[in-house]
Each structure stands twice: as C-alpha cells, then as structure tokens.
Design a protein around this motif. Structure first.
Motif, PDB file in Angstrom:
ATOM      1  N   ARG A   8       0.999  -1.265  -0.279  1.00  0.00           N
ATOM      2  CA  ARG A   8      -0.075   0.041   0.011  1.00  0.00           C
ATOM      3  C   ARG A   8       0.983   1.230   0.017  1.00  0.00           C
ATOM      4  O   ARG A   8       1.943   1.101   0.351  1.00  0.00           O
ATOM      5  CB  ARG A   8      -0.855   0.071   1.248  1.00  0.00           C
ATOM      6  N   ASN A  24      -5.669   4.318   7.162  1.00  0.00           N
ATOM      7  CA  ASN A  24      -6.726   3.434   6.451  1.00  0.00           C
ATOM      8  C   ASN A  24      -5.972   2.389   5.559  1.00  0.00           C
ATOM      9  O   ASN A  24      -6.445   1.552   5.232  1.00  0.00           O
ATOM     10  CB  ASN A  24      -7.720   4.315   5.685  1.00  0.00           C
ATOM     11  N   GLU A  25      -5.031   2.967   4.787  1.00  0.00           N
ATOM     12  CA  GLU A  25      -4.111   2.205   3.921  1.00  0.00           C
ATOM     13  C   GLU A  25      -3.440   1.024   4.692  1.00  0.00           C
ATOM     14  O   GLU A  25      -3.574  -0.175   4.233  1.00  0.00           O
ATOM     15  CB  GLU A  25      -2.997   2.940   3.460  1.00  0.00           C
ATOM     16  N   SER A  28      -6.296  -1.488   5.465  1.00  0.00           N
ATOM     17  CA  SER A  28      -6.885  -2.311   4.184  1.00  0.00           C
ATOM     18  C   SER A  28      -5.434  -3.396   3.880  1.00  0.00           C
ATOM     19  O   SER A  28      -5.796  -4.278   3.220  1.00  0.00           O
ATOM     20  CB  SER A  28      -6.912  -1.284   3.280  1.00  0.00           C
ATOM     21  N   ASP A  31      -6.030  -7.048   4.676  1.00  0.00           N
ATOM     22  CA  ASP A  31      -7.063  -7.608   3.800  1.00  0.00           C
ATOM     23  C   ASP A  31      -6.267  -8.525   2.686  1.00  0.00           C
ATOM     24  O   ASP A  31      -6.735  -9.737   2.332  1.00  0.00           O
ATOM     25  CB  ASP A  31      -7.819  -6.635   3.052  1.00  0.00           C
TER      26      ASP A  31
END
Lengths: 139, 110
Positions: A8, A24-25, A28, A31
């Motif tokens: 990311r 937020n990066e 994620s 995931d």
C-alpha cells in the motif's frame, strides 16, 4: 529481491489528513495479508503512524514548496517494511531525533523511543531534500 | 474521532471513540479542560471504543491528568484495548495512568 505479498502507499501534503489516510491504507493492507499475526499488525501500524506523525509535526520545508509525505508499506513472507519519507524537507533538528524515553511528566518526546521499541530495525536516510525512515519488523 | 462527556454523581466520564492520534489529541485536551473548568476534576476517560493511540494521544492524556490533579482531582482511564495497553506498557506510563476495567470501577474505591 524478496517477494512482496501485499503493498500500500500514500503520497500527499504533510497535513493532519495524511495521518488518517495512511492509517486507512494500513488497515486495508491486512486484507491482502491475513497471515500476519495481530501483534505484528498492531506494533508495525503504530510505528508507521508515529513516523508519519513525526513528519507532519516537525518537518520544515527546505524552500517555498511545502513538505510532502510519501509512504510505501510492503508485506513480505517474513518481514514488514515501511518507507516513510518527507519530500522538500530540511534535515531534522537533533532535538526531534531524541530516541530516549522522557520522564513521566513529559507530554511529548516519546515518538522515536516508541518506534524503536516497536520494530526490528529503524534506519534514517537523507538524500536530495528527502528524509526517509525505513522501518522493518520481522514476523 | 469523537469525544463526548457525561457528568455523573462523583466523577465525569469522557468517552473517546476512534483513533486517539495527533489529530484527535488536541480535541481531547479541550474536552477535558472544559469538564474540569465546569467543576468536575475527577475524570474517567473511557477508552472502550479507542482501538488506537499514538504518543500524541498519550501526551494528551498526561496533560489532562495534570490538569485534573491541579484542580484537586484525578484522571483515570477505563476499558483499555490491546493496542493502547501496549503503548502504555512500552512507554512505562501504565504505572502513571492506572487502567480500570470499567468507568464505574475507576472511582469505585473512593
């Protein structure tokens, strides 16, 4: 070259907004790398946010262009790596590079000591007006 | 990040929801200053819904602790989540900012 399992990034002005966007990066990222244990996610994410916050709070521009922050985070089979950079930035002041834990009354100055406690290696590079922190955590 | 507070019989409870980072830290200081100025110097910061705190958030809690003590009260934290617990321990601040299981427990002993 080690295989990168997940990656990311973020690039933008060095402002408050960047901190939540980078966070937020990080959220994620897991995931795509669900095998990374919770403890490693927690420690690594904390170190990356500390480094980014250090830039937003302390990095001063070298000329008229404002400081920009750039983050590149990658998950490798047994290692987490983050490159957290301040572009168009002056060299940090020695006071902002203090890595020992201050006394319990202090309301600031714990960031770098915390980063060192959270990751396996911390490297600082300065090249062409860019300060880069390279954080790695073995998983 | 959001903060709200409620004045109870013997203390004021400040609820912190979201990431307690460098963006949220000044807001926490403002809210606790407001609570203390309004006459509640016994403050519990409920961290049940705070899953992240950085050194700026920790600095704000220390500043708020000092403000509460200067007003003759105290500041305690409750319902600490794993990441916040980790930051408190690594900075040795778990001995200064005592964590209680719930907001009700924080001033339950006095």
């Amino acid at each position: 070259m080690t295989d990168v399992v997940a990656r990311r990034g973020y690039h933008g002005p060095s402002t408050d907004e960047a901190i939540d966007a980078i966070h937020n990066e990080l959220d994620s990222l897991w995931d795509d790398a669900s095998f990374v244990p919770d403890m490693d996610r927690m420690t690594f994410a904390t170190a990356v946010i500390e480094a980014a916050a250090n830039i937003v709070q302390h990095a001063l521009p070298v000329a008229e262009k404002p400081v920009e922050i750039d983050v590149d985070i990658s998950v490798r089979p047994a290692r987490l790596v983050a490159r957290v950079s301040a572009h168009n930035a002056r060299e940090p002041f020695a006071d902002d590079m203090q890595a020992s834990m201050p006394d319990s009354e202090a309301e600031s100055g714990r960031g770098l000591a915390l980063i060192e406690a959270l990751v396996t290696t911390v490297t600082f590079e300065r090249q062409d007006g860019t300060n880069t922190w390279i954080l790695t955590r073995e998983t | 990040m959001q903060f709200s507070y409620e004045v109870k019989d013997s203390y004021a409870e400040v609820k912190s929801v979201g990431r307690l980072n460098m963006v949220a830290a000044p807001k926490l200081r403002e809210v606790v200053a407001e609570v203390v100025a309004a006459g509640s110097s016994r403050v519990v910061v409920n961290l049940a819904e705070t899953d992240f705190m950085d050194s700026s958030g920790l600095g704000a809690l220390i500043g708020c602790l000092k403000a509460a003590r200067q007003a003759g009260g105290d500041l305690r934290i409750a319902a600490v989540q794993p990441q916040v617990k980790m930051v408190l321990e690594l900075t040795n601040m778990d001995r200064v900012l005592t964590a209680y299981a719930t907001a009700e427990d924080a001033f339950g002993d006095d």
